[in-house]
Design a protein around this motif. Structure first.
Motif, PDB file in Angstrom:
ATOM      1  N   MET A 122       0.849  -1.181   0.000  1.00 47.83           N
ATOM      2  CA  MET A 122       0.000   0.000   0.000  1.00 47.83           C
ATOM      3  C   MET A 122       0.894   1.244   0.000  1.00 47.83           C
ATOM      4  SD  MET A 122      -3.068   0.996   2.558  1.00 47.83           S
ATOM      5  CE  MET A 122      -4.370   0.738   1.396  1.00 47.83           C
ATOM      6  N   THR A 123       0.518   2.232  -0.786  1.00 45.27           N
ATOM      7  CA  THR A 123       1.310   3.451  -0.867  1.00 45.27           C
ATOM      8  C   THR A 123       0.959   4.393   0.277  1.00 45.27           C
ATOM      9  OG1 THR A 123      -0.319   4.506  -2.282  1.00 45.27           O
ATOM     10  CG2 THR A 123       1.453   3.316  -3.373  1.00 45.27           C
ATOM     11  N   THR A 124       1.974   5.120   0.719  1.00 43.85           N
ATOM     12  CA  THR A 124       1.774   6.086   1.782  1.00 43.85           C
ATOM     13  C   THR A 124       1.218   7.375   1.192  1.00 43.85           C
ATOM     14  OG1 THR A 124       3.645   5.141   2.960  1.00 43.85           O
ATOM     15  CG2 THR A 124       2.943   7.324   3.627  1.00 43.85           C
ATOM     16  N   LEU A 125       0.279   7.970   1.892  1.00 44.95           N
ATOM     17  CA  LEU A 125      -0.313   9.224   1.438  1.00 44.95           C
ATOM     18  C   LEU A 125       0.679  10.374   1.596  1.00 44.95           C
ATOM     19  CD1 LEU A 125      -3.794   8.965   3.198  1.00 44.95           C
ATOM     20  CD2 LEU A 125      -3.367   8.793   0.754  1.00 44.95           C
ATOM     21  N   ASN A 126       0.621  11.315   0.651  1.00 44.59           N
ATOM     22  CA  ASN A 126       1.366  12.557   0.841  1.00 44.59           C
ATOM     23  C   ASN A 126       0.785  13.276   2.043  1.00 44.59           C
ATOM     24  OD1 ASN A 126       2.991  12.171  -1.418  1.00 44.59           O
ATOM     25  ND2 ASN A 126       1.529  13.172  -2.772  1.00 44.59           N
ATOM     26  N   ARG A 127       1.580  14.095   2.703  1.00 41.63           N
ATOM     27  CA  ARG A 127       1.122  14.777   3.920  1.00 41.63           C
ATOM     28  C   ARG A 127      -0.106  15.634   3.638  1.00 41.63           C
ATOM     29  NH1 ARG A 127       2.748  16.593   9.337  1.00 41.63           N
ATOM     30  NH2 ARG A 127       0.804  17.575   9.945  1.00 41.63           N
ATOM     31  N   TYR A 128      -0.081  16.413   2.579  1.00 37.08           N
ATOM     32  CA  TYR A 128      -1.210  17.291   2.255  1.00 37.08           C
ATOM     33  C   TYR A 128      -1.786  16.900   0.905  1.00 37.08           C
ATOM     34  CZ  TYR A 128       0.559  19.982   6.119  1.00 37.08           C
ATOM     35  OH  TYR A 128       0.983  20.352   7.362  1.00 37.08           O
ATOM     36  N   MET A 129      -3.099  16.689   0.881  1.00 41.69           N
ATOM     37  CA  MET A 129      -3.793  16.288  -0.333  1.00 41.69           C
ATOM     38  C   MET A 129      -4.796  17.374  -0.700  1.00 41.69           C
ATOM     39  SD  MET A 129      -6.239  12.970  -0.846  1.00 41.69           S
ATOM     40  CE  MET A 129      -7.826  13.743  -0.531  1.00 41.69           C
ATOM     41  N   PRO A 130      -4.730  17.882  -1.942  1.00 39.32           N
ATOM     42  CA  PRO A 130      -5.731  18.885  -2.328  1.00 39.32           C
ATOM     43  C   PRO A 130      -7.116  18.255  -2.400  1.00 39.32           C
ATOM     44  CG  PRO A 130      -4.257  18.382  -4.175  1.00 39.32           C
ATOM     45  CD  PRO A 130      -3.781  17.583  -2.994  1.00 39.32           C
ATOM     46  N   ILE A 131      -8.134  19.033  -2.031  1.00 33.95           N
ATOM     47  CA  ILE A 131      -9.494  18.527  -2.187  1.00 33.95           C
ATOM     48  C   ILE A 131      -9.774  18.384  -3.677  1.00 33.95           C
ATOM     49  CG2 ILE A 131     -10.347  19.462   0.007  1.00 33.95           C
ATOM     50  CD1 ILE A 131     -11.715  21.677  -1.657  1.00 33.95           C
ATOM     51  N   THR A 132     -10.587  17.418  -4.029  1.00 31.69           N
ATOM     52  CA  THR A 132     -10.823  17.135  -5.448  1.00 31.69           C
ATOM     53  C   THR A 132     -11.925  17.987  -6.053  1.00 31.69           C
ATOM     54  OG1 THR A 132     -12.356  15.356  -4.904  1.00 31.69           O
ATOM     55  CG2 THR A 132     -10.056  14.747  -5.221  1.00 31.69           C
ATOM     56  N   GLY A 133     -12.731  18.628  -5.231  1.00 32.41           N
ATOM     57  CA  GLY A 133     -13.851  19.407  -5.751  1.00 32.41           C
ATOM     58  C   GLY A 133     -13.471  20.753  -6.319  1.00 32.41           C
ATOM     59  N   HIS A 134     -12.225  21.163  -6.141  1.00 28.23           N
ATOM     60  CA  HIS A 134     -11.779  22.480  -6.624  1.00 28.23           C
ATOM     61  C   HIS A 134     -10.643  22.259  -7.603  1.00 28.23           C
ATOM     62  CE1 HIS A 134     -11.181  26.790  -6.512  1.00 28.23           C
ATOM     63  NE2 HIS A 134      -9.901  26.586  -6.327  1.00 28.23           N
ATOM     64  N   ASP A 135     -10.950  22.365  -8.889  1.00 25.95           N
ATOM     65  CA  ASP A 135      -9.962  22.122  -9.935  1.00 25.95           C
ATOM     66  C   ASP A 135      -9.125  23.376 -10.146  1.00 25.95           C
ATOM     67  OD1 ASP A 135      -8.590  20.824 -11.936  1.00 25.95           O
ATOM     68  OD2 ASP A 135     -10.072  21.289 -13.482  1.00 25.95           O
ATOM     69  N   CYS A 136      -7.873  23.310  -9.717  1.00 26.39           N
ATOM     70  CA  CYS A 136      -7.006  24.483  -9.791  1.00 26.39           C
ATOM     71  C   CYS A 136      -5.564  24.011  -9.930  1.00 26.39           C
ATOM     72  CB  CYS A 136      -7.177  25.311  -8.519  1.00 26.39           C
ATOM     73  SG  CYS A 136      -6.197  26.814  -8.504  1.00 26.39           S
ATOM     74  N   ASN A 137      -4.765  24.763 -10.678  1.00 32.14           N
ATOM     75  CA  ASN A 137      -3.352  24.405 -10.853  1.00 32.14           C
ATOM     76  C   ASN A 137      -2.557  24.555  -9.563  1.00 32.14           C
ATOM     77  OD1 ASN A 137      -3.727  23.813 -13.550  1.00 32.14           O
ATOM     78  ND2 ASN A 137      -3.251  25.886 -14.203  1.00 32.14           N
ATOM     79  N   ILE A 138      -2.950  25.507  -8.737  1.00 27.31           N
ATOM     80  CA  ILE A 138      -2.279  25.719  -7.453  1.00 27.31           C
ATOM     81  C   ILE A 138      -3.325  25.525  -6.365  1.00 27.31           C
ATOM     82  CG2 ILE A 138      -0.985  27.328  -6.006  1.00 27.31           C
ATOM     83  CD1 ILE A 138      -0.171  28.778  -8.629  1.00 27.31           C
ATOM     84  N   ASP A 152     -16.086  17.367  -0.425  1.00 27.85           N
ATOM     85  CA  ASP A 152     -15.134  17.508   0.682  1.00 27.85           C
ATOM     86  C   ASP A 152     -15.286  16.358   1.673  1.00 27.85           C
ATOM     87  OD1 ASP A 152     -14.421  19.904  -0.484  1.00 27.85           O
ATOM     88  OD2 ASP A 152     -15.127  21.169   1.172  1.00 27.85           O
ATOM     89  N   GLY A 153     -16.529  16.044   2.023  1.00 31.60           N
ATOM     90  CA  GLY A 153     -16.784  14.946   2.952  1.00 31.60           C
ATOM     91  C   GLY A 153     -16.272  13.624   2.410  1.00 31.60           C
ATOM     92  N   CYS A 154     -16.491  13.374   1.135  1.00 33.30           N
ATOM     93  CA  CYS A 154     -16.008  12.129   0.516  1.00 33.30           C
ATOM     94  C   CYS A 154     -14.487  12.073   0.502  1.00 33.30           C
ATOM     95  CB  CYS A 154     -16.554  11.995  -0.906  1.00 33.30           C
ATOM     96  SG  CYS A 154     -18.319  11.624  -0.963  1.00 33.30           S
ATOM     97  N   ASP A 155     -13.835  13.187   0.214  1.00 32.52           N
ATOM     98  CA  ASP A 155     -12.374  13.231   0.247  1.00 32.52           C
ATOM     99  C   ASP A 155     -11.856  12.896   1.647  1.00 32.52           C
ATOM    100  OD1 ASP A 155     -12.290  13.944  -2.424  1.00 32.52           O
ATOM    101  OD2 ASP A 155     -11.855  16.069  -2.039  1.00 32.52           O
ATOM    102  N   LEU A 156     -12.480  13.469   2.661  1.00 37.57           N
ATOM    103  CA  LEU A 156     -12.072  13.208   4.038  1.00 37.57           C
ATOM    104  C   LEU A 156     -12.315  11.751   4.419  1.00 37.57           C
ATOM    105  CD1 LEU A 156     -13.419  16.530   5.435  1.00 37.57           C
ATOM    106  CD2 LEU A 156     -11.048  15.768   5.709  1.00 37.57           C
ATOM    107  N   ILE A 157     -13.432  11.193   3.996  1.00 34.25           N
ATOM    108  CA  ILE A 157     -13.699   9.777   4.273  1.00 34.25           C
ATOM    109  C   ILE A 157     -12.677   8.895   3.555  1.00 34.25           C
ATOM    110  CG2 ILE A 157     -15.327   7.892   3.792  1.00 34.25           C
ATOM    111  CD1 ILE A 157     -17.567   9.892   4.486  1.00 34.25           C
ATOM    112  N   ASP A 158     -12.296   9.260   2.341  1.00 35.02           N
ATOM    113  CA  ASP A 158     -11.296   8.503   1.599  1.00 35.02           C
ATOM    114  C   ASP A 158      -9.965   8.467   2.359  1.00 35.02           C
ATOM    115  OD1 ASP A 158     -10.219   7.089  -0.704  1.00 35.02           O
ATOM    116  OD2 ASP A 158      -9.201   8.967  -1.212  1.00 35.02           O
ATOM    117  N   VAL A 159      -9.535   9.613   2.852  1.00 39.09           N
ATOM    118  CA  VAL A 159      -8.284   9.674   3.614  1.00 39.09           C
ATOM    119  C   VAL A 159      -8.404   8.848   4.893  1.00 39.09           C
ATOM    120  CG1 VAL A 159      -6.741  11.193   4.924  1.00 39.09           C
ATOM    121  CG2 VAL A 159      -7.562  11.902   2.676  1.00 39.09           C
TER     122      VAL A 159
END
Length: 93
Positions: A1-17, A75-82
């Protein structure tokens, strides 16, 4: 299993930064509480909207309501995924 990066961008906001990030190393109960809060907020909003006879139900209002709900649910789904990944990592250790 791969380790998660410390900070993961939320997926609901499509942005380059990305500016909204999930701390994947936050305590699991904190991640769960944040997800539950967003999901409860959407539930309450939809329940209130469903029982309110006086609320305008035009296309624009429904589109805006849908957008608000989708942002909070994503956002809730992203948090549940983590949270799920973190719990799986703990089981495998």
């Amino acid at each position: 299993m791969t380790t998660l990066n410390r900070y993961m961008p939320i997926t609901g906001h499509d942005c380059n930064i990305p500016s909204l990030l999930i701390d994947t190393q936050a305590p699991i109960d904190v991640l769960h509480d944040a997800a539950a809060y967003r999901i409860r907020a959407v539930t309450q909003l939809l329940e209130n909207f469903a029982i309110c006879d006086d609320a305008p139900k035009g296309a624009v209002v429904l589109q805006e309501l849908s957008l608000v709900c989708s942002i909070l649910l994503r956002d809730g789904c992203d948090l549940i995924d983590v949270t799920t990944r973190r719990m799986q990592e703990q089981v495998l250790q």
